[in-house]
Design a protein around this motif. Structure first.
Motif, mmCIF file in Angstrom:
data_model
loop_
_atom_site.group_PDB
_atom_site.id
_atom_site.type_symbol
_atom_site.label_atom_id
_atom_site.label_comp_id
_atom_site.label_asym_id
_atom_site.label_seq_id
_atom_site.Cartn_x
_atom_site.Cartn_y
_atom_site.Cartn_z
ATOM 1 N N THR D 276 0.831 -1.203 0.000
ATOM 2 C CA THR D 276 0.000 0.000 0.000
ATOM 3 C C THR D 276 0.865 1.252 0.000
ATOM 4 N N ILE D 277 1.932 1.256 0.788
ATOM 5 C CA ILE D 277 2.789 2.440 0.823
ATOM 6 C C ILE D 277 3.451 2.654 -0.544
ATOM 7 N N SER D 278 3.898 1.557 -1.171
ATOM 8 C CA SER D 278 4.510 1.686 -2.491
ATOM 9 C C SER D 278 3.533 2.320 -3.470
ATOM 10 N N GLN D 279 2.265 1.879 -3.412
ATOM 11 C CA GLN D 279 1.273 2.458 -4.327
ATOM 12 C C GLN D 279 1.018 3.924 -4.017
ATOM 13 N N THR D 280 1.044 4.280 -2.730
ATOM 14 C CA THR D 280 0.867 5.692 -2.367
ATOM 15 C C THR D 280 2.012 6.526 -2.930
ATOM 16 N N ILE D 281 3.244 6.011 -2.800
ATOM 17 C CA ILE D 281 4.393 6.742 -3.338
ATOM 18 C C ILE D 281 4.225 6.921 -4.842
ATOM 19 N N GLU D 282 3.869 5.849 -5.534
ATOM 20 C CA GLU D 282 3.684 5.944 -6.982
ATOM 21 C C GLU D 282 2.648 7.012 -7.325
ATOM 22 N N ALA D 283 1.515 6.960 -6.614
ATOM 23 C CA ALA D 283 0.449 7.916 -6.904
ATOM 24 C C ALA D 283 0.904 9.344 -6.629
ATOM 25 N N SER D 284 1.594 9.559 -5.507
ATOM 26 C CA SER D 284 1.977 10.915 -5.129
ATOM 27 C C SER D 284 2.997 11.490 -6.108
ATOM 28 N N LEU D 285 3.971 10.685 -6.509
ATOM 29 C CA LEU D 285 4.991 11.202 -7.429
ATOM 30 C C LEU D 285 4.392 11.491 -8.795
ATOM 31 N N LEU D 286 3.529 10.602 -9.254
ATOM 32 C CA LEU D 286 2.917 10.834 -10.571
ATOM 33 C C LEU D 286 2.038 12.077 -10.539
ATOM 34 N N GLU D 287 1.310 12.275 -9.443
ATOM 35 C CA GLU D 287 0.476 13.487 -9.341
ATOM 36 C C GLU D 287 1.339 14.746 -9.399
ATOM 37 N N MET D 288 2.474 14.721 -8.684
ATOM 38 C CA MET D 288 3.369 15.887 -8.714
ATOM 39 C C MET D 288 3.878 16.165 -10.125
ATOM 40 N N ALA D 289 4.162 15.087 -10.877
ATOM 41 C CA ALA D 289 4.687 15.242 -12.221
ATOM 42 C C ALA D 289 3.588 15.510 -13.234
ATOM 43 N N GLY D 290 2.330 15.693 -12.749
ATOM 44 C CA GLY D 290 1.236 15.994 -13.653
ATOM 45 C C GLY D 290 0.754 14.806 -14.465
ATOM 46 N N GLN D 291 1.102 13.599 -14.031
ATOM 47 C CA GLN D 291 0.678 12.385 -14.738
ATOM 48 C C GLN D 291 -0.643 11.872 -14.177
ATOM 49 N N GLU D 292 -1.246 10.966 -14.932
ATOM 50 C CA GLU D 292 -2.465 10.311 -14.462
ATOM 51 C C GLU D 292 -2.115 9.459 -13.237
ATOM 52 N N VAL D 293 -2.944 9.519 -12.217
ATOM 53 C CA VAL D 293 -2.681 8.776 -10.987
ATOM 54 C C VAL D 293 -3.458 7.465 -11.015
ATOM 55 N N PRO D 294 -2.782 6.318 -10.844
ATOM 56 C CA PRO D 294 -3.506 5.048 -10.825
ATOM 57 C C PRO D 294 -4.430 4.982 -9.623
ATOM 58 N N LYS D 295 -5.541 4.310 -9.785
ATOM 59 C CA LYS D 295 -6.496 4.182 -8.672
ATOM 60 C C LYS D 295 -5.901 3.314 -7.573
ATOM 61 N N ALA D 296 -6.277 3.635 -6.338
ATOM 62 C CA ALA D 296 -5.841 2.795 -5.222
ATOM 63 C C ALA D 296 -6.515 1.438 -5.336
ATOM 64 N N LEU D 297 -5.747 0.375 -5.134
ATOM 65 C CA LEU D 297 -6.302 -0.973 -5.226
ATOM 66 C C LEU D 297 -7.089 -1.303 -3.966
ATOM 67 N N LYS D 298 -8.104 -2.111 -4.119
ATOM 68 C CA LYS D 298 -8.869 -2.615 -2.973
ATOM 69 C C LYS D 298 -8.000 -3.630 -2.229
ATOM 70 N N PRO D 299 -8.044 -3.666 -0.885
ATOM 71 C CA PRO D 299 -7.328 -4.734 -0.181
ATOM 72 C C PRO D 299 -7.920 -6.086 -0.545
ATOM 73 N N LYS D 300 -7.034 -7.087 -0.661
ATOM 74 C CA LYS D 300 -7.502 -8.420 -1.066
ATOM 75 C C LYS D 300 -8.234 -9.125 0.067
ATOM 76 N N ARG D 301 -7.712 -8.947 1.284
ATOM 77 C CA ARG D 301 -8.373 -9.572 2.413
ATOM 78 C C ARG D 301 -9.095 -8.506 3.220
ATOM 79 N N LYS D 302 -10.248 -8.844 3.783
ATOM 80 C CA LYS D 302 -11.038 -7.882 4.548
ATOM 81 C C LYS D 302 -10.212 -7.344 5.715
ATOM 82 N N PHE D 303 -10.230 -6.069 5.946
ATOM 83 C CA PHE D 303 -9.565 -5.389 7.065
ATOM 84 C C PHE D 303 -8.042 -5.364 6.947
ATOM 85 N N ILE D 304 -7.468 -6.050 5.947
ATOM 86 C CA ILE D 304 -6.014 -6.178 5.963
ATOM 87 C C ILE D 304 -5.361 -5.533 4.745
ATOM 88 N N LEU D 305 -4.468 -4.570 4.992
ATOM 89 C CA LEU D 305 -3.631 -4.006 3.943
ATOM 90 C C LEU D 305 -2.332 -4.785 3.935
#
Lengths: 306, 306, 306, 306, 306
Positions: D276-305
């Motif tokens: 999850t943190i890796s995806q947040t980093i990817e999203a944040s850097l791409l947003e700063m660079a003006g790129q399209e931000v990938p959607k956050a993925l749903k957790p695979k298991r209930k309650f667990i990231l």
């Protein structure tokens, strides 16, 4: 600082040098006397039976544990922070020597580099003498030119004036065109570190753990110990003196060590070996500068570095 | 700050000045009265025997130990962080003075350097007065030119405006061609440190340990102490008042010290000696700049630096 | 944050506002009921005597002390780290303002400096709104030019985009020849600090203390409390309800405070006063820039800063 | 990482998901069986009465408290330090992106900036895969040019080689005349931070808490638990199984959580959500660079990231 | 360092390798003998009954908990700080290699870069050999030119002279016009870090926890253990030897581990794997420089990295 090889577990039970036993022996003797007397009169005081039992002392254990635990941790932190500051002194004087040797365009054997190194060594001794309230003149005369010695003679904050001398050495190099602003800033960064070290040592030396804590802990420990025989005599009879002295030894010895290391720059057995560290700094800097290294001195007292 | 020589272990049991005993004496007196009354009625309240025993109080010991231990550690950390910040103030103002003396191309006795040093001293006093909510005008008039005094008169964040003045002093040196960007950046780094110090002090001063903790600890301590006589009277009889007052003393005294050092910038006996530190800073900076150093003032109250 | 004057020790026993008593009253009521019932049936459940005693609960004390002590310390550290981060925000925005005023060659009343200061204030509010999951639009419209407001409207990491705007402001100054690389690097150093603050707050907000700890502590506390009446009824009889509720109060209240301050950026009474700090930052930066300072708002709820 | 809303206090007693109960149920079952057997034979073993009582277990409490308290604190510190390092990764990759956007003279949409940002994202995933011992090829192919992917394929320290690529990107900008030495040094400072993060994670991953501690704690806990029924059966009779299982649950559950979070980079429920943190980093850097931000993925298991 | 997979909970009870049991077995045997003898004579010594009971030992628990808890924490902190310093060594040598590769204008395969990398590797081994008091000549001859090997042969502070060599390498690059002052300052910053690491390791190696603590803890533990049989024999009869040995095992084992990790740079099983870390550093730096990476060596002893 006490330096001993780890002994065999059995011999270590009877170590005398390096234990605080000698210091607290009179008090433990008094405690023993009282305990024996209490056993003799079976816990009575002028016909009145003192009705105490261990449960009451268990309740006191909470407060004792907090006081002793806190004071011990706070004192050891002061001791260890003092050690870290003197470790940083070794580190930063070495870094500054490396900078003088490789960033100022001076050759390793030029007199300028040597005078810089001697300023650093004098700075180290100046700090030691300030913290131990001893006279630095002898070390200054050995290391510094006469006019600096005189300037320092009347100064109140001697290491700080030496820091200024170090800064002026750099500035002289800049005026001579050997050092540019960037290198000056890099050296200045390490001078700031030396300033941190002086300030950190002064902080520990000038601000004890609040006095009220010492009083509170002291009273609790001694009142506890001197009431304890009355609490144990009914249940463990003639073993009372042994157990009371054992309990008293653990508490009084801890209070005694803690008082010693709380002021880590003194000259008691467990204090920091500022003298030895100063000599290590001197040897390390002179070695870097390609100078003859003075031999390490033998400790004056067995097992103890001062 | 209380400054006393370490006493002989026996004399230290009866120290009055520097103990919190005076402050909590009325409460301990009340506790003594209740305990004596409980012994007198043999643990009965209006004919009903109160059936308590030490075991129930042992269970309460866990919560008490956590509350007291936490509050004590958190308060001491606040106290010690406050001391570190004021130690850093001494360190950074010295570093800035050294930079002004050796990196700006100004001679030590030029009026510019002196005005910079005075700005630093005024900054120190401004922070002290802000933290103690006292009036800085007198110190400002002694140290600053009239137009700066007036600018500061109405300001809400006085030390911060003095920091800006320090920054403008550097910028003026740059515009005059004496300071280049690199030296400016090196000095600016130390100005950032001063900004850290102001912010750190404001943080401690404006954010107490969450109030709810104080209430919870306070209630637990007092309820515990006032129920304790009923728990002890059956097993230790007429020794109950002594043990209850002893236990009560340890807990109440700890709560009392802790409340004092939790706000370390005040003027209670165990608070930090901001006045003394400010005078040390003034003396050290003036000595570095080659100025006459004012004599250290005598403490107004015996044993206590304010 | 609850802000109250320290009360007299006696009055403080009966403080209502600022205590967690209201929140846990229902559970304590249930515990009281059960205790009274246990006393009434003399520890029997459907004819069977429940044979518990205090010793068994003493054994549980070890685990309870570790769980409560750990959770309390970890939560308070989160609270205090959150406070430090917001203190650093005040410090760094002030430092950046000082740099904009004294290192960029701009006069204090130029529109560029003011727009920089407003970006910093907007950054502060953006972080507050992100942490509290509230809508920042109103604050943005008050502080930022229309095109920036629109860029931010759809952004997921708003404070980070404002940081980029701050970086672009510096770059514009460099392109205009007012700022050189060195000054840019010095300002960039402080922008890195702001990046640290955002990341630190996000870390605390997104990563709770592992959930399993909460479950384990919760179960231990409640099972302990609800079994306790059976353990005490034989030895302290009709005092059981009082002692059980007292013990239960200390444990439940601690768990309750701890759950509150574990997430320090919320709006519960003991949470950090982010709103007040944001207004302080706004006031301090505007004062430095020579602007009119908005008046401090009155707290909406008595004793509570939000 | 388990992410659940705080439940009502009553429901929380019966939470299953997120508790360690399932993992230790077999052992608790065994403990229950033994306890029931001990009650049945009334504490006898082959005709011999086992003469234990709670007092003996109280003495063991000291060692247990030290072992459990130490291991718990040390493990949580490892967990939290791991979290801080990954928080620093988010912070530093953002800072580097800001520097690439505002200090290199490149426009936000230039391919160079985008390739720099992708190197940073690849660095993040490389570290994640190294710590979890998974295959990074898929992420590399998505983010990096083919020749870099091939260079990394056989490398042992992949994130470090990506750091070198980042350094070479800066050097290329310098050779192209877009970046001067000062800006290079400022970027290099943040590359040093990334090096710190890799080294810090490797330290935690490669050096467990000394194994001997685990063995010692483990033995103490289990021997204690399996002897406990004999110590309680005389005083609390048929309640022995309940209390023994309760005590056993608290100790075994703590040991179990602690073993889980001691290695925080794994994929157990309470481990850090590196994905999850890796995806947040990817999203944040791409947003700063003006790129399209990938959607956050749903957790695979209930309650667990994860 | 002991590296073992986590075992099944049941098997872990009987682990031999990695436990301290072998080391303390003789003492536990002695304790067992004494306990059996005490049971046999029913707590009498030459006709005199020794009247001890568990309550007296509970009072000693406070002191024991403080001594053991403190010594354990302080020792583990030393161990972990040592590990952090060696982690920082990996980090900083990598950063310096990255700087040599991307900031000095040298191509990755130039002999200058390789000689710099070899200096860094030699520095690592020099520190390892100094801390373990072993002979570094073999490693030096493998890595350094002959004249440097000779210079180091007689030196007292070998890593420090290598640091100076590293500084001179940078200075040579500056004199050759490849490195400017800014890049030199950036590299010098990382050389300062190496100086910190050497100084930090020397601090831990030369300053043990004050000796007096060891004596005090040692005496308390052993006196406690050897008196314990007399305290338990009346209440738990023939179970005394089992419980005494169990209690003794926990205390003696803890003291034993703690003594081992207190000096983390040795070669005992739980000490730091300096050899393995040195090889990792060598492999990582060579990989960055595009050189062949030596294979990781197999550990000589099962489960143990040295």
């Amino acid at each position: 600082m006490i330096v001993r090889e780890k002994e065999n577990w059995f011999k270590m039970l009877f170590v005398w040098k390096g234990s605080v036993l000698p210091a607290i022996l009179p008090r433990l003797g008094l405690l023993l006397l009282i305990s024996v007397a209490v056993v003799f009169v079976q816990g009575r005081l002028f016909e009145y039976k003192i009705p105490l039992n261990p449960a009451a002392f268990t309740l006191l254990g909470v407060a004792l544990a907090i006081f002793l635990g806190f004071r011990n941790n706070a004192s050891y932190e002061r001791f260890w922070e003092g050690r870290k500051l003197w470790g940083a002194l070794l580190i930063d004087t070495r870094s500054l020597t490396r900078q003088a040797l490789t960033m100022t365009g001076l050759s390793a054997d030029s007199p300028e580099v040597l005078s810089f190194v001697r300023l650093l060594i004098a700075f180290t001794y100046a700090l030691k003498h300030q913290l131990r309230k001893t006279d630095p003149t002898e070390d200054f005369q050995r290391l510094l030119p006469q006019e600096v010695v005189q300037k320092l003679a009347k100064a109140r904050f001697k290491p700080i004036l030496l820091l200024k001398e170090l800064g002026m050495w750099v500035q002289a190099g800049k005026e001579a065109g050997r050092i540019d602003s960037i290198t000056q800033a890099a050296i200045d960064h390490n001078l700031n570190q030396l300033s941190n070290i002086v300030g950190g040592c002064e902080r520990i030396a000038s601000t004890p753990i609040p006095y009220t804590y010492s009083v509170l802990l002291h009273r609790t420990v001694y009142l506890y110990c001197f009431l304890l025989p009355f609490g144990l005599v009914d249940s463990i009879g003639w073993m009372t003196p042994l157990m009371v002295v054992f309990v008293g030894y653990t508490f009084m010895a801890l209070e005694s060590i803690v008082t010693e290391i709380e002021e880590p720059f003194g000259t008691e057995p467990n204090d920091l070996a500022l003298n030895t560290i100063s000599q290590t700094i001197e040897a390390s800097l002179l070695e870097m500068a390609g100078q003859e290294v003075p031999k390490a001195l033998k400790p004056k007292r067995k097992f103890i570095l001062d």
